[in-house]
Design a protein around this motif. Structure first.
Motif, PDB file in Angstrom:
ATOM      1  N   GLU A 100      28.386  39.262  35.459  1.00 45.76           N
ATOM      2  CA  GLU A 100      29.435  40.212  35.112  1.00 45.76           C
ATOM      3  C   GLU A 100      29.960  40.001  33.689  1.00 45.76           C
ATOM      4  OE1 GLU A 100      29.562  39.365  39.527  1.00 45.76           O
ATOM      5  OE2 GLU A 100      29.440  38.183  37.670  1.00 45.76           O
ATOM      6  N   ALA A 169      45.636  43.297  30.753  1.00 45.16           N
ATOM      7  CA  ALA A 169      44.978  44.418  31.441  1.00 45.16           C
ATOM      8  C   ALA A 169      45.774  45.709  31.256  1.00 45.16           C
ATOM      9  CB  ALA A 169      44.809  44.090  32.923  1.00 45.16           C
ATOM     10  N   ARG A 174      40.236  43.512  28.485  1.00 44.02           N
ATOM     11  CA  ARG A 174      39.570  42.967  29.670  1.00 44.02           C
ATOM     12  C   ARG A 174      40.112  41.577  29.983  1.00 44.02           C
ATOM     13  NH1 ARG A 174      33.049  42.090  30.766  1.00 44.02           N
ATOM     14  NH2 ARG A 174      33.236  41.933  33.053  1.00 44.02           N
ATOM     15  N   VAL A 176      40.088  38.452  33.115  1.00 41.28           N
ATOM     16  CA  VAL A 176      39.313  37.993  34.273  1.00 41.28           C
ATOM     17  C   VAL A 176      39.894  36.687  34.810  1.00 41.28           C
ATOM     18  CG1 VAL A 176      37.040  37.312  35.130  1.00 41.28           C
ATOM     19  CG2 VAL A 176      37.225  39.014  33.283  1.00 41.28           C
ATOM     20  N   VAL A 207      45.618  42.210  40.058  1.00 47.67           N
ATOM     21  CA  VAL A 207      44.502  43.096  40.392  1.00 47.67           C
ATOM     22  C   VAL A 207      44.926  44.554  40.272  1.00 47.67           C
ATOM     23  CG1 VAL A 207      42.973  43.834  42.259  1.00 47.67           C
ATOM     24  CG2 VAL A 207      43.333  41.398  41.827  1.00 47.67           C
ATOM     25  N   GLY A 210      44.672  45.773  36.870  1.00 46.55           N
ATOM     26  CA  GLY A 210      43.333  45.881  36.304  1.00 46.55           C
ATOM     27  C   GLY A 210      42.638  44.578  36.016  1.00 46.55           C
ATOM     28  N   GLU A 212      40.231  41.613  36.648  1.00 47.89           N
ATOM     29  CA  GLU A 212      39.051  41.366  37.473  1.00 47.89           C
ATOM     30  C   GLU A 212      39.151  39.974  38.094  1.00 47.89           C
ATOM     31  OE1 GLU A 212      35.336  42.206  35.347  1.00 47.89           O
ATOM     32  OE2 GLU A 212      36.577  43.186  33.821  1.00 47.89           O
ATOM     33  N   LEU A 214      36.784  37.101  39.984  1.00 47.90           N
ATOM     34  CA  LEU A 214      35.439  36.653  40.328  1.00 47.90           C
ATOM     35  C   LEU A 214      35.509  35.253  40.930  1.00 47.90           C
ATOM     36  CD1 LEU A 214      33.558  37.617  37.020  1.00 47.90           C
ATOM     37  CD2 LEU A 214      33.633  38.937  39.145  1.00 47.90           C
ATOM     38  N   ARG A 230      27.430  33.941  43.179  1.00 44.36           N
ATOM     39  CA  ARG A 230      28.716  34.610  43.318  1.00 44.36           C
ATOM     40  C   ARG A 230      29.181  34.564  44.771  1.00 44.36           C
ATOM     41  NH1 ARG A 230      30.695  40.679  41.355  1.00 44.36           N
ATOM     42  NH2 ARG A 230      32.780  40.475  42.219  1.00 44.36           N
TER      43      ARG A 230
END
Length: 237
Positions: A100, A169, A174, A176, A207, A210, A212, A214, A230
């Motif tokens: 990702e 976000a 971006r 994460v 979340v 926005g 992400e 993982l 993952r």
């Protein structure tokens, strides 16, 4: 990430004062070694359980070794040394394992950012702009389930990092949250709402903004640690 030389084996006698662990090696040597984990290590340590440690020959060190891997009451292996998580993730990023996040042109560590004077674990630069990646090491597991949880103790710092990511976000940058699961036998990760409801709420809010989320699992042995696959993320709520 390979251990050079391979880790030595022993058994845990006790962990105390957060940073100390008494162990007995397979040859019967009694040692007090460094425990590089500031958390509660809930459901991780078990007296008499196997441990693997790195030994130091540095005469300036007060303790002769560092506890690296341990055995949980459930018979799983976990990485005690939380400081290894970022190195593992960097290795995986550069190898393209975390698909990702592939395609970055530059990787920077410990970059200052945010509204609360924070430092991000990784800033990845892409032709389209940066991505900010916060890494958390997960070791909390439970009997009878392959779902791990984070955190293992109340973490105001962790909630702060989620707020910072949410701010990014909202601004279209971006962001994460990446969980490095240093515990074997795990298929998914969830927020430990029963331990820190504020952190769980902050994660769901992030979340919604926005961010992400993982999670990647690590293969552990006394010879190496490798980020390999993952895992699912179960937000609940």
């Amino acid at each position: 990430m390979r251990f050079h030389p391979p880790l030595e084996e022993g058994r845990l006698i006790r962990r105390y004062k957060r940073f100390l662990a008494d162990i007995e090696t397979v040859s019967g040597e009694l040692l007090t070694i460094h425990c590089p984990n500031t958390g509660s290590m809930l459901n991780c340590q078990v007296e008499g359980g196997q441990v693997w440690f790195s030994r130091s020959n540095d005469p300036k060190r007060k303790l002769p070794g560092t506890w690296e891997i341990g055995e949980t009451p459930q018979g799983r292996l976990f990485c005690v040394n939380t400081g290894r998580a970022n190195g593992l993730i960097e290795e995986a990023l550069r190898a393209g394992v975390i698909t990702e996040l592939n395609g970055f042109t530059e990787l920077k560590r410990e970059v200052a950012y945010g509204q609360e004077s924070s430092r991000i674990d990784f800033r990845l630069d892409y032709p389209s702009g940066p991505a900010y990646v916060e890494v958390k090491s997960v070791t909390l597991g439970y009997d009878g389930t392959p779902v791990a949880a984070f955190p293992d103790a109340v973490t105001q710092r962790g909630a702060k990092h989620l707020r910072e990511l949410a701010h990014l976000a909202r601004d279209g940058i971006r962001a994460v949250q990446l969980y490095c699961v240093n515990l074997t036998g795990i298929e998914a990760v969830r927020p430990a709402e029963e331990i820190d409801s504020a952190y769980a709420a902050a994660l769901r809010e992030a979340v919604a903004c926005g961010v992400e989320v993982l999670a990647y699992g690590v293969r552990l042995s006394h010879e190496e640690m490798v980020v390999e696959r993952r895992l699912d993320v179960l937000l609940g709520g």
